[in-house]
Design a protein around this motif. Structure first.
Motif, PDB file in Angstrom:
ATOM      1  N   ASN A  45      37.642   7.602  22.196  1.00  0.00           N
ATOM      2  CA  ASN A  45      37.278   6.394  21.473  1.00  0.00           C
ATOM      3  C   ASN A  45      37.094   5.234  22.449  1.00  0.00           C
ATOM      4  N   PHE A  46      36.494   4.167  21.965  1.00  0.00           N
ATOM      5  CA  PHE A  46      36.181   3.034  22.820  1.00  0.00           C
ATOM      6  C   PHE A  46      37.442   2.329  23.317  1.00  0.00           C
ATOM      7  N   THR A  47      38.476   2.260  22.484  1.00  0.00           N
ATOM      8  CA  THR A  47      39.723   1.592  22.871  1.00  0.00           C
ATOM      9  C   THR A  47      40.317   2.232  24.122  1.00  0.00           C
ATOM     10  N   GLU A  48      40.323   3.563  24.162  1.00  0.00           N
ATOM     11  CA  GLU A  48      40.826   4.287  25.326  1.00  0.00           C
ATOM     12  C   GLU A  48      39.980   3.980  26.567  1.00  0.00           C
ATOM     13  N   PHE A  49      38.682   3.959  26.382  1.00  0.00           N
ATOM     14  CA  PHE A  49      37.743   3.664  27.472  1.00  0.00           C
ATOM     15  C   PHE A  49      37.960   2.257  28.020  1.00  0.00           C
ATOM     16  N   LEU A  50      38.078   1.280  27.117  1.00  0.00           N
ATOM     17  CA  LEU A  50      38.254  -0.110  27.512  1.00  0.00           C
ATOM     18  C   LEU A  50      39.575  -0.309  28.253  1.00  0.00           C
TER      19      LEU A  50
END
Length: 269
Positions: A45-50
């Motif tokens: 997910n994007f949260t993990e990436f960010l």
């Protein structure tokens, strides 16, 4: 794959946490490279990436490698190097010492190309070539002066088309699939990391070469970089850009005169 809001958030957070501003990069190019990275590294997910991009310095450096464009070759666009060798460098030869800035040098092929021209004009020993790039990994690669032997045939042909004076193989030693370029060339080079948008001028130069970098910037970032080059260039110095780049419609254009055949401008005032 990623929403516009996620891309916007990522750009803002990278600036806050790392001081690198990607807001002026080509939107399509930035999105394409970020989504490739996101998929390649298998984030859920994007949260993990960010979170990874914000807190992991090593991963951020990896991200820079993927975002920045490092496609280059020796004597790329031979006609440009021929003009450099026959019309520009001979003019600079009248100076007691020459400073050249190669901005956005990538892995260094074009820096070594210029060094070879300088050697053939007997100018190398009174020249310093400053080579900078945003990407620290390619800077380390450029310092080594080692390029794949598979590319040497094309590089030799490019060199021949510039009316090179010697056998191209005289400039390197072949070993284990790589061409290691002579230390005489690299001894005249200074490599460092530099951001064209947020870092300032660090010297006065007689020639600034920044080819095929500005095409990845929007107009505001292009203007920022051009103003930096103008500030860093001595009067009667030269600015060389890529074939699809220009200083037209910029705030600095009135101070420069363009070469009739190449994207090279002389600073007149």
């Amino acid at each position: 794959m990623l929403t516009d809001l996620e891309i916007k958030t990522l750009i803002e957070e990278l600036y806050v946490y790392h001081g690198h501003d990607f807001s002026g990069y080509s939107a399509a190019s930035f999105r394409r490279r970020i989504e490739r990275l996101y998929e390649m590294d298998k984030f859920e997910n994007f949260t993990e990436f960010l979170s990874k991009a914000r807190s992991d310095e090593a991963y951020f450096n990896h991200m820079i490698e993927e975002i920045t464009v490092n496609v280059t070759e020796m004597f790329r666009d031979p006609s440009f190097y021929k003009i450099l060798a026959t019309e520009i460098l001979p003019v600079l030869a009248t100076k007691p010492f020459i400073r050249i800035w190669h901005a956005g040098c990538a892995t260094g092929e074009e820096v070594y190309s210029v060094a070879i021209l300088l050697k053939e004009l007997n100018l190398l020993q009174r020249t310093l070539l400053y080579a900078t790039d945003l990407n620290p990994t390619v800077i380390e690669a450029a310092k080594k002066g080692m390029f794949s032997l598979r590319n040497m045939q094309q590089y030799a042909e490019n060199y021949r088309m510039t009316s090179g004076k010697n056998d191209f193989s005289e400039y390197y030693t072949a070993n284990y699939g790589y061409a290691k370029f002579n230390k005489e060339l690299s001894d005249r080079m200074v490599f460092s990391q530099h951001n064209l948008i947020i870092d300032g001028s660090f010297n006065e130069f007689d020639l600034i070469i920044c080819r095929n970098v500005l095409i990845y910037f929007d107009k505001d970032f292009q203007q920022t970089a051009l103003e930096l080059f103008d500030e860093s260039l001595s009067k009667l110095g030269y600015l060389a850009l890529g074939s699809k780049e220009t200083i037209k419609f910029s705030s600095i254009q009135y101070r420069y005169k363009q070469h009739e055949k190449e994207k090279i401008w002389k600073k007149m005032i």
